[in-house]
Design a protein around this motif. Structure first.
Motif, PDB file in Angstrom:
ATOM      1  N   ALA A   1       0.814  -1.263  -0.036  1.00  0.00           N
ATOM      2  CA  ALA A   1      -0.139   0.020  -0.002  1.00  0.00           C
ATOM      3  C   ALA A   1       0.874   1.364   0.008  1.00  0.00           C
ATOM      4  O   ALA A   1       0.479   2.145  -0.720  1.00  0.00           O
ATOM      5  N   TRP A   2       1.846   1.170   0.794  1.00  0.00           N
ATOM      6  CA  TRP A   2       2.807   2.126   0.774  1.00  0.00           C
ATOM      7  C   TRP A   2       3.318   2.547  -0.559  1.00  0.00           C
ATOM      8  O   TRP A   2       3.543   3.870  -1.120  1.00  0.00           O
ATOM      9  N   ARG A   3       3.887   1.374  -1.149  1.00  0.00           N
ATOM     10  CA  ARG A   3       4.571   1.578  -2.381  1.00  0.00           C
ATOM     11  C   ARG A   3       3.758   2.157  -3.628  1.00  0.00           C
ATOM     12  O   ARG A   3       4.195   3.124  -4.223  1.00  0.00           O
ATOM     13  N   MET A   4       2.338   1.820  -3.524  1.00  0.00           N
ATOM     14  CA  MET A   4       1.439   2.326  -4.597  1.00  0.00           C
ATOM     15  C   MET A   4       1.141   3.770  -4.270  1.00  0.00           C
ATOM     16  O   MET A   4       1.047   4.341  -5.203  1.00  0.00           O
ATOM     17  N   MET A   5       0.773   4.061  -3.002  1.00  0.00           N
ATOM     18  CA  MET A   5       0.659   5.424  -2.654  1.00  0.00           C
ATOM     19  C   MET A   5       1.806   6.610  -3.065  1.00  0.00           C
ATOM     20  O   MET A   5       1.620   7.770  -3.684  1.00  0.00           O
ATOM     21  N   GLU A   6       3.146   5.857  -2.741  1.00  0.00           N
ATOM     22  CA  GLU A   6       4.471   6.708  -3.043  1.00  0.00           C
ATOM     23  C   GLU A   6       4.555   6.870  -4.630  1.00  0.00           C
ATOM     24  O   GLU A   6       4.642   8.015  -5.074  1.00  0.00           O
ATOM     25  N   THR A   7       4.457   5.786  -5.241  1.00  0.00           N
ATOM     26  CA  THR A   7       4.668   5.969  -6.738  1.00  0.00           C
ATOM     27  C   THR A   7       3.588   6.728  -7.535  1.00  0.00           C
ATOM     28  O   THR A   7       3.665   7.607  -8.140  1.00  0.00           O
ATOM     29  N   ASN A   8       2.436   6.075  -7.422  1.00  0.00           N
ATOM     30  CA  ASN A   8       1.320   6.517  -8.117  1.00  0.00           C
ATOM     31  C   ASN A   8       0.745   7.896  -7.577  1.00  0.00           C
ATOM     32  O   ASN A   8       0.383   8.878  -8.263  1.00  0.00           O
ATOM     33  N   TYR A   9       0.246   7.865  -6.213  1.00  0.00           N
ATOM     34  CA  TYR A   9      -0.442   9.325  -5.551  1.00  0.00           C
ATOM     35  C   TYR A   9       0.602  10.187  -5.560  1.00  0.00           C
ATOM     36  O   TYR A   9       0.726  11.432  -6.231  1.00  0.00           O
ATOM     37  N   MET A  10       1.675   9.958  -4.566  1.00  0.00           N
ATOM     38  CA  MET A  10       2.695  11.179  -4.389  1.00  0.00           C
ATOM     39  C   MET A  10       3.520  11.481  -5.670  1.00  0.00           C
ATOM     40  O   MET A  10       4.124  12.696  -5.646  1.00  0.00           O
ATOM     41  N   GLY A  11       3.814  10.373  -6.563  1.00  0.00           N
ATOM     42  CA  GLY A  11       4.550  10.724  -7.682  1.00  0.00           C
ATOM     43  C   GLY A  11       3.708  11.724  -8.359  1.00  0.00           C
ATOM     44  O   GLY A  11       4.480  12.762  -8.941  1.00  0.00           O
ATOM     45  N   PHE A  12       2.406  11.440  -8.655  1.00  0.00           N
ATOM     46  CA  PHE A  12       1.568  12.508  -9.439  1.00  0.00           C
ATOM     47  C   PHE A  12       1.638  13.935  -8.612  1.00  0.00           C
ATOM     48  O   PHE A  12       1.772  14.943  -9.257  1.00  0.00           O
ATOM     49  N   VAL A  13       1.437  13.889  -7.225  1.00  0.00           N
ATOM     50  CA  VAL A  13       1.321  15.039  -6.784  1.00  0.00           C
ATOM     51  C   VAL A  13       2.766  15.559  -6.692  1.00  0.00           C
ATOM     52  O   VAL A  13       2.945  17.282  -6.770  1.00  0.00           O
ATOM     53  N   TYR A  14       3.898  15.342  -6.521  1.00  0.00           N
ATOM     54  CA  TYR A  14       5.072  15.823  -6.866  1.00  0.00           C
ATOM     55  C   TYR A  14       5.392  16.412  -8.070  1.00  0.00           C
ATOM     56  O   TYR A  14       6.065  17.470  -8.200  1.00  0.00           O
TER      57      TYR A  14
END
Ligand code: NAP
Length: 254
Positions: A101-114
Motif C-alpha cells: 500500500a505504501w509503495r502504491m501511494m508513494e509512486t502513483n499518488y505522491m508521484g503525481f502530486v510531486y
C-alpha cells in the motif's frame, strides 16, 4: 482544442502508454519524456530523435524540480503535464503486507502530486495550461486484490475533482484518465482474464482524442468502464456478492 506546438512533459514515458503518447504527440508538439530507465529512454530517442529525454524518479521531488528547471531553461514554459508514471502491485489478504500500500501511494499518488508541484509554476506561464493525470478504471469497482492499487488511483481521481474546482478559475483545463486493460509491462504479469485489452497505441489515440476534446474524465473502453460504473451504482449486497465471487478467498479458506 488544437494539440500542436505545445510543450508537453510526460512522466513514465519510457514504456507502455506513456511511450506511445510521447511518440504520437511528438509529431506536432515538443515532448519531454521522463522515466527512471535511461536505457529505455535512449531507445525512445533513437526512434524519435525530436523527443527530449530526462531521467527522473517521480518519488524524488528534487529530480522533478531539476527536470522542470531544465524545461524552463529550454522552453520558458510548459503547456501540459501528463502525469502518467505508475506501477501496480496486488495484495494478498492472506499474507497482508502494508508495504505494498505504501509503495502504491508513494509512486502513483505522491508521484503525481510531486510532478504537479514541480510543474505548476511553469504551467502558470502557459496561455492554456492543461493538467492530465493517469488514474484507472479500477476506481469504479472494488475488484479483488486491487486494494492498494485502486486506493492510490482513487486518491488521484478525487484529488483531480478538487483541483478542477481550484484551478479552473485560473484558466486551467484538467483531465483524468480511467483506462481499462492495456497490454503493457504493467499488465503482462496479470494471471486473470483481461476483457477488451487494447494496445498502448490505441490507448494513446483515445487519450489524445479526450485531451483534444478537453474531457475531464477520459474513460475507455466504453463498454468496460460503463459496466464497472453500473456495478458501483448497485446496492452493496449485490456488488459485494459479484466481486466476492471473483476473489481467490472464495475458493480458499482464510
Ligand atoms: N496497462 C493498463 O492496463 C493500465 C490500466 C489503467 C491505468 N494504467 C496506468 O497507466 C500508467 C502507465 O502504465 P503502463 O501500463 O504503460 O505500464 P508500464 O509500461 O509499466 O509503464 C509505467 C511507466 O511508469 C514509469 N515509472 C514507474 N515508476 C516510476 C517512478 N518511480 N518514477 C518515474 N517513472 C516511473 C516507468 O518507467 P521507469 O521504469 O523507466 O521509471 C514506465 O515508463 C500507470 O500509471 C498505470 O497505473 C495502466
Amino acid at each position: 482544442m488544437e494539440l500542436e506546438n505545445k510543450v508537453i512533459w510526460i512522466t513514465g514515458a519510457s514504456s507502455g502508454i506513456g511511450r506511445a503518447l510521447a511518440v504520437q504527440l511528438a509529431q506536432e508538439n515538443t515532448v519531454i519524456a521522463s522515466g527512471r530507465s535511461w536505457e529505455k529512454l535512449l531507445k525512445l530517442k533513437e526512434e524519435v530523435p525530436e523527443i527530449v529525454i530526462r531521467q527522473a524518479d517521480v518519488t524524488q521531488p528534487s529530480e522533478l524540480a531539476y527536470t522542470c528547471r531544465f524545461i524552463e531553461q529550454l522552453f520558458g514554459k510548459l503547456d501540459m503535464l501528463i502525469a502518467n508514471a505508475g506501477h501496480c502491485e496486488y495484495m494478498d489478504v492472506r499474507s497482508f503486507d502494508s508495504s505494498i500500500a505504501w509503495r502504491m501511494m508513494e509512486t502513483n499518488y505522491m508521484g503525481f502530486v510531486y510532478s504537479l508541484e514541480a510543474s505548476l509554476p511553469l504551467l502558470r506561464r502557459a496561455e492554456s495550461p492543461h493538467v492530465v493525470a493517469m488514474s484507472s478504471s479500477s476506481v469504479f469497482a472494488g475488484l479483488p486484490r486491487a486494494e492498494a492499487y485502486s486506493a492510490s488511483k482513487a486518491a488521484i481521481s478525487q484529488f483531480m475533482e478538487s483541483l478542477a474546482a481550484d484551478l479552473k478559475p485560473e484558466g486551467f483545463t484538467l483531465s483524468v484518465i480511467h483506462p481499462g486493460f492495456v497490454d503493457t509491462e504493467l499488465t503482462r504479469h496479470n494471471d486473470f482474464p483481461m476483457p477488451l485489452i487494447m494496445t498502448p497505441d490505441k490507448a494513446a489515440k483515445r487519450i489524445i482524442q479526450g485531451i483534444t476534446r478537453e474531457q475531464f474524465s477520459i474513460d475507455f473502453p466504453r463498454a468496460l468502464t460503463w459496466l464497472l460504473r453500473c456495478l458501483k451504482s448497485t446496492p452493496f449486497f449485490v456488488r459485494h456478492r459479484i466481486t466476492g465471487s471473483l476473489s481467490r478467498n472464495a475458493q480458499h479458506e482464510l
